[in-house]
Design an enzyme around this catalytic site. Structure first.
Site, PDB file in Angstrom:
ATOM      1  N   SER A  24       0.827  -1.216   0.000  1.00 22.69           N
ATOM      2  CA  SER A  24       0.000   0.000   0.000  1.00 22.69           C
ATOM      3  C   SER A  24       0.860   1.264   0.000  1.00 22.69           C
ATOM      4  O   SER A  24       0.337   2.367  -0.003  1.00 22.69           O
ATOM      5  CB  SER A  24      -0.932  -0.003   1.215  1.00 22.69           C
ATOM      6  OG  SER A  24      -0.191  -0.166   2.413  1.00 22.69           O
ATOM      7  N   ASN A 111      -2.464  -2.508  13.253  1.00 22.27           N
ATOM      8  CA  ASN A 111      -3.920  -2.323  13.172  1.00 22.27           C
ATOM      9  C   ASN A 111      -4.385  -1.053  13.883  1.00 22.27           C
ATOM     10  O   ASN A 111      -5.206  -0.310  13.361  1.00 22.27           O
ATOM     11  CB  ASN A 111      -4.636  -3.551  13.740  1.00 22.27           C
ATOM     12  CG  ASN A 111      -4.367  -4.796  12.909  1.00 22.27           C
ATOM     13  OD1 ASN A 111      -3.830  -4.694  11.798  1.00 22.27           O
ATOM     14  ND2 ASN A 111      -4.731  -5.949  13.429  1.00 22.27           N
ATOM     15  N   THR A 156     -39.283  26.013 -11.327  1.00 20.94           N
ATOM     16  CA  THR A 156     -39.575  24.663 -10.838  1.00 20.94           C
ATOM     17  C   THR A 156     -39.754  23.849 -12.116  1.00 20.94           C
ATOM     18  O   THR A 156     -40.225  24.390 -13.128  1.00 20.94           O
ATOM     19  CB  THR A 156     -40.869  24.601  -9.986  1.00 20.94           C
ATOM     20  OG1 THR A 156     -41.963  25.041 -10.783  1.00 20.94           O
ATOM     21  CG2 THR A 156     -40.755  25.471  -8.732  1.00 20.94           C
ATOM     22  N   HIS A 157     -39.362  22.604 -12.103  1.00 21.92           N
ATOM     23  CA  HIS A 157     -39.397  21.771 -13.322  1.00 21.92           C
ATOM     24  C   HIS A 157     -38.588  22.415 -14.454  1.00 21.92           C
ATOM     25  O   HIS A 157     -38.843  22.136 -15.614  1.00 21.92           O
ATOM     26  CB  HIS A 157     -40.832  21.537 -13.807  1.00 21.92           C
ATOM     27  CG  HIS A 157     -41.777  21.093 -12.734  1.00 21.92           C
ATOM     28  ND1 HIS A 157     -42.071  19.771 -12.485  1.00 21.92           N
ATOM     29  CD2 HIS A 157     -42.480  21.808 -11.827  1.00 21.92           C
ATOM     30  CE1 HIS A 157     -42.929  19.689 -11.477  1.00 21.92           C
ATOM     31  NE2 HIS A 157     -43.195  20.916 -11.048  1.00 21.92           N
ATOM     32  N   SER A 278     -12.804  25.912 -28.446  1.00 22.61           N
ATOM     33  CA  SER A 278     -12.894  24.663 -29.191  1.00 22.61           C
ATOM     34  C   SER A 278     -11.846  24.699 -30.285  1.00 22.61           C
ATOM     35  O   SER A 278     -11.548  25.758 -30.842  1.00 22.61           O
ATOM     36  CB  SER A 278     -14.287  24.525 -29.805  1.00 22.61           C
ATOM     37  OG  SER A 278     -14.233  23.702 -30.950  1.00 22.61           O
ATOM     38  N   LYS A 284     -16.821  29.026 -29.873  1.00 22.56           N
ATOM     39  CA  LYS A 284     -17.134  28.341 -28.621  1.00 22.56           C
ATOM     40  C   LYS A 284     -16.391  28.903 -27.424  1.00 22.56           C
ATOM     41  O   LYS A 284     -15.293  29.408 -27.519  1.00 22.56           O
ATOM     42  CB  LYS A 284     -16.788  26.834 -28.738  1.00 22.56           C
ATOM     43  CG  LYS A 284     -17.731  26.052 -29.595  1.00 22.56           C
ATOM     44  CD  LYS A 284     -19.155  25.972 -29.059  1.00 22.56           C
ATOM     45  CE  LYS A 284     -19.310  24.963 -27.952  1.00 22.56           C
ATOM     46  NZ  LYS A 284     -19.121  23.589 -28.399  1.00 22.56           N
ATOM     47  N   ASN A 286     -16.337  27.265 -23.703  1.00 22.48           N
ATOM     48  CA  ASN A 286     -16.918  26.146 -22.954  1.00 22.48           C
ATOM     49  C   ASN A 286     -16.656  26.255 -21.455  1.00 22.48           C
ATOM     50  O   ASN A 286     -15.548  26.593 -21.041  1.00 22.48           O
ATOM     51  CB  ASN A 286     -16.337  24.819 -23.470  1.00 22.48           C
ATOM     52  CG  ASN A 286     -16.736  24.558 -24.916  1.00 22.48           C
ATOM     53  OD1 ASN A 286     -17.828  24.926 -25.336  1.00 22.48           O
ATOM     54  ND2 ASN A 286     -15.839  23.954 -25.673  1.00 22.48           N
ATOM     55  N   GLU A 291     -18.240  21.972 -15.773  1.00 18.78           N
ATOM     56  CA  GLU A 291     -18.548  20.593 -16.177  1.00 18.78           C
ATOM     57  C   GLU A 291     -17.750  19.587 -15.349  1.00 18.78           C
ATOM     58  O   GLU A 291     -18.246  18.527 -14.983  1.00 18.78           O
ATOM     59  CB  GLU A 291     -18.259  20.405 -17.660  1.00 18.78           C
ATOM     60  CG  GLU A 291     -19.179  21.210 -18.563  1.00 18.78           C
ATOM     61  CD  GLU A 291     -18.647  21.266 -19.985  1.00 18.78           C
ATOM     62  OE1 GLU A 291     -18.842  20.304 -20.730  1.00 18.78           O
ATOM     63  OE2 GLU A 291     -18.017  22.280 -20.349  1.00 18.78           O
ATOM     64  N   TYR A 318      -9.933  -6.427  12.221  1.00 15.79           N
ATOM     65  CA  TYR A 318      -9.248  -5.974  11.010  1.00 15.79           C
ATOM     66  C   TYR A 318      -9.177  -7.087   9.977  1.00 15.79           C
ATOM     67  O   TYR A 318      -8.881  -8.241  10.297  1.00 15.79           O
ATOM     68  CB  TYR A 318      -7.825  -5.503  11.352  1.00 15.79           C
ATOM     69  CG  TYR A 318      -7.036  -5.054  10.135  1.00 15.79           C
ATOM     70  CD1 TYR A 318      -7.153  -3.751   9.675  1.00 15.79           C
ATOM     71  CD2 TYR A 318      -6.221  -5.941   9.440  1.00 15.79           C
ATOM     72  CE1 TYR A 318      -6.465  -3.328   8.540  1.00 15.79           C
ATOM     73  CE2 TYR A 318      -5.531  -5.528   8.305  1.00 15.79           C
ATOM     74  CZ  TYR A 318      -5.660  -4.221   7.862  1.00 15.79           C
ATOM     75  OH  TYR A 318      -4.978  -3.812   6.737  1.00 15.79           O
ATOM     76  N   GLN A 323      -7.527  -2.156   3.835  1.00 11.90           N
ATOM     77  CA  GLN A 323      -6.486  -1.351   3.214  1.00 11.90           C
ATOM     78  C   GLN A 323      -7.060  -0.603   2.000  1.00 11.90           C
ATOM     79  O   GLN A 323      -6.495   0.393   1.554  1.00 11.90           O
ATOM     80  CB  GLN A 323      -5.325  -2.260   2.788  1.00 11.90           C
ATOM     81  CG  GLN A 323      -4.147  -1.539   2.193  1.00 11.90           C
ATOM     82  CD  GLN A 323      -2.921  -2.434   2.140  1.00 11.90           C
ATOM     83  OE1 GLN A 323      -2.253  -2.662   3.148  1.00 11.90           O
ATOM     84  NE2 GLN A 323      -2.640  -2.979   0.965  1.00 11.90           N
ATOM     85  N   LYS A 326      -8.282   3.582   1.635  1.00  8.61           N
ATOM     86  CA  LYS A 326      -7.518   4.825   1.498  1.00  8.61           C
ATOM     87  C   LYS A 326      -7.590   5.509   0.149  1.00  8.61           C
ATOM     88  O   LYS A 326      -7.858   6.710   0.077  1.00  8.61           O
ATOM     89  CB  LYS A 326      -6.044   4.569   1.855  1.00  8.61           C
ATOM     90  CG  LYS A 326      -5.866   4.327   3.342  1.00  8.61           C
ATOM     91  CD  LYS A 326      -4.458   3.906   3.694  1.00  8.61           C
ATOM     92  CE  LYS A 326      -4.472   3.105   4.982  1.00  8.61           C
ATOM     93  NZ  LYS A 326      -5.162   1.781   4.859  1.00  8.61           N
TER      94      LYS A 326
HETATM   95  N1  ARG Z   1      -1.264  -1.264   5.287  1.00  5.02           N
HETATM   96  C1  ARG Z   1      -2.270  -1.724   6.182  1.00  5.02           C
HETATM   97  C2  ARG Z   1      -3.584  -1.002   5.969  1.00  5.02           C
HETATM   98  O1  ARG Z   1      -3.576   0.006   5.329  1.00  5.02           O
HETATM   99  C3  ARG Z   1      -1.842  -1.498   7.591  1.00  5.02           C
HETATM  100  C4  ARG Z   1      -2.418  -2.449   8.544  1.00  5.02           C
HETATM  101  C5  ARG Z   1      -1.889  -3.798   8.302  1.00  5.02           C
HETATM  102  N2  ARG Z   1      -2.233  -4.701   9.330  1.00  5.02           N
HETATM  103  C6  ARG Z   1      -2.033  -5.974   9.209  1.00  5.02           C
HETATM  104  N3  ARG Z   1      -2.358  -6.737  10.197  1.00  5.02           N
HETATM  105  N4  ARG Z   1      -1.555  -6.493   8.111  1.00  5.02           N
HETATM  106  O2  ARG Z   1      -4.633  -1.427   6.379  1.00  5.02           O
END
Ligand code: ARG
Length: 466
Positions: A24, A111, A156-157, A278, A284, A286, A291, A318, A323, A326
């Site tokens: 990650s 964790n 409205t509408h 354009s 044009k 734009n 958008e 967990y 993971q 993110k």
């Molecule tokens: N890179 C992991 C995550 O984003 C960190 C936690 C990993 N924990 C584990 N027990 N492998 O979730």
């Protein structure tokens, strides 16, 4: 080579594809600052509690300082074989201070570490977004004050309904953003508990002081259940939910700008700063920024949806699925930030065409309700009957292709004999908006007061924040 962080029971390293799917670091490097903050607080607490010796703790803290410097200078080497930001930093710490680096991970697991890092990151981002939203509100409120009396059609509408003022329309978005900020503030308050010390899932046998780490990291208190602490991602979901709603608001405003800048509407112009040309059609202009604000709402909503789906089947506590929390969040909140900035720029940039707006405000018999209201007020007619009489007058005017105010008194009386010359006093878009004095209504005096209230309130907030 087996992994140097947990190599004990592993004879070989991971398959290449295992490393690829598992790593990650390609995205969680963004948590570096938060990871270091968390580790500083953790090691200080470990020393205070006598779990790690003072000298060791000091060496760790100094090592962390150096790593922070390297990351800020861009000289830190991130390695995919070290999987994530936590192990990249810990491994570098070992290079710098030697095996005592390993004491940092006492009474901690990745964790609770990732849970605290991500909470800190989300909290920082919420604070930044709030400032940006306030800026956008300020831009909207200032333009609203300028245009408190500028008449435009209310729809409205997407059909002409009743005249309103441009200022009133802009203030509608100030209200939406105020709720958006409120949702973020609510989420921030709920997320502001510290999971650090939950360790892997069950807590720890070491005499840690979770109150101390919570306090050091600016949290209100430690989380109360270790299982919940490492398996909870509500703090991401809630903020993404609030972000998605805000993105929807921005998207609606963006859509209106897209409509308003068409030659057909012609209500506003965006300058060269916020439009593109354009490559084939020389005429044009734009509204690409608008958008894209509209388009990016899809990404934000998608990230919320994506994480909901990731979480829905996970047993406590967990699982590595988490993971996946993110990238979507990074992307969504960064997109939202960009959208707010672009919208703030467009609001400050746009030039309303007051003449066109006013002309359009009268189209489509938009003052019909004013006529019906007059019949109720002056002739004491029940509203339903007034609606019917007005409908007949609209039909008459429509057949003749003229506005209601262009009908003669004789025309009016042919439908309702009691109508007098006085009716013409309410038949105009300016008169119409001026009459809408009910609280929250579009009367320019109301709008001016509301816009002033917002401008003052937002300026005060800005001054307080410094
Ligand atoms: N890179 C992991 C995550 O984003 C960190 C936690 C990993 N924990 C584990 N027990 N492998 O979730």
């Amino acid at each position: 080579m087996s992994n140097k962080m947990w190599g004990g029971r592993f004879a070989s390293g991971p398959d290449a594809i295992m490393e690829e799917i598992n790593a990650s670091i390609g995205f969680d490097y963004r948590l570096a600052a938060q990871d270091i903050r968390g580790s500083r607080a953790h090691v200080a607490m470990l020393a205070e509690a006598g779990i790690v010796g003072r000298e060791h703790a000091q060496a760790i803290a100094r090592g962390l300082d150096q790593i922070q410097g390297e990351i800020e200078a861009g000289t830190f080497v991130f390695s995919r074989s070290l999987e994530d930001i936590h192990m990249n930093i810990e491994s570098r710490l070992a290079e710098i201070i030697g095996p005592d680096a390993g004491r940092l991970h006492t009474a901690r697991s990745r964790n609770d570490q990732v849970a605290v890092d991500f909470r800190l990151w989300i909290r920082d981002t919420v604070d930044d977004l709030d400032l940006q939203m306030r800026d956008l509100q300020q831009a909207l409120a200032e333009r609203a004050l300028e245009n408190a009396g500028a008449v435009m059609p209310g729809f409205t509408h997407l059909q002409s309904a009743q005249p309103v003022t441009f200022g009133h329309h802009l203030l509608a978005y100030v209200e939406m953003l105020s709720r958006d900020r409120g949702r973020l503030a609510d989420a921030r308050e709920r997320l502001n508990e510290c999971p650090l010390g939950a360790a892997a899932l069950a807590g720890t046998s070491f005499p840690i002081d979770r109150e101390a780490t919570a306090r050091a990291l600016g949290f209100d208190r430690p989380t109360a259940n270790s299982l919940d602490s490492v398996s909870d991602r509500d703090f991401v979901l809630e903020v993404l939910g609030a972000a998605a709603i805000c993105a929807v608001h921005l998207s609606r405003l963006a859509e209106e700008i897209v409509l308003w800048v068409t030659p057909q509407f012609g209500f506003v112009q965006l300058s060269d700063k916020f439009t593109t040309g354009s490559s084939i059609m020389p005429q044009k202009r734009n509204p690409d920024a608008a958008e894209l604000v509209r388009g990016k709402a899809g990404r934000v909503i998608g990230s919320l949806n994506g994480l909901m789906i990731v979480m829905k089947g996970l047993p406590l506590t967990y699982s590595k699925d988490m993971q996946e929390d993110k990238e979507g969040a990074f992307d969504a909140l960064q997109s939202l930030s960009l959208c707010i900035a672009a919208m703030t720029g467009m609001i400050r940039d746009l030039a309303p065409d007051l003449k066109r707006m006013k002309a359009a405000a009268g189209a489509g018999f938009s003052i019909a309700t004013d006529l019906a209201d007059w019949l109720v007020r002056e002739l004491k007619m029940p509203f339903r009957q007034a609606h019917h009489v007005t409908g007949s007058l609209v039909k008459l005017a429509s057949d003749r292709k003229i506005g209601l105010e262009k009908l003669s008194l004789a025309d009016m009386q042919s439908v309702e004999p009691q109508i007098t010359q006085a009716v013409f006093e309410v038949l105009g878009v300016e008169k119409s908006v001026r009459s809408r004095k009910s609280y929250g209504g579009t009367a320019p005096a109301n709008v001016r007061a509301q816009a002033k209230r917002w401008v003052a309130k937002l300026a005060k907030e800005a001054a307080k924040a410094g």
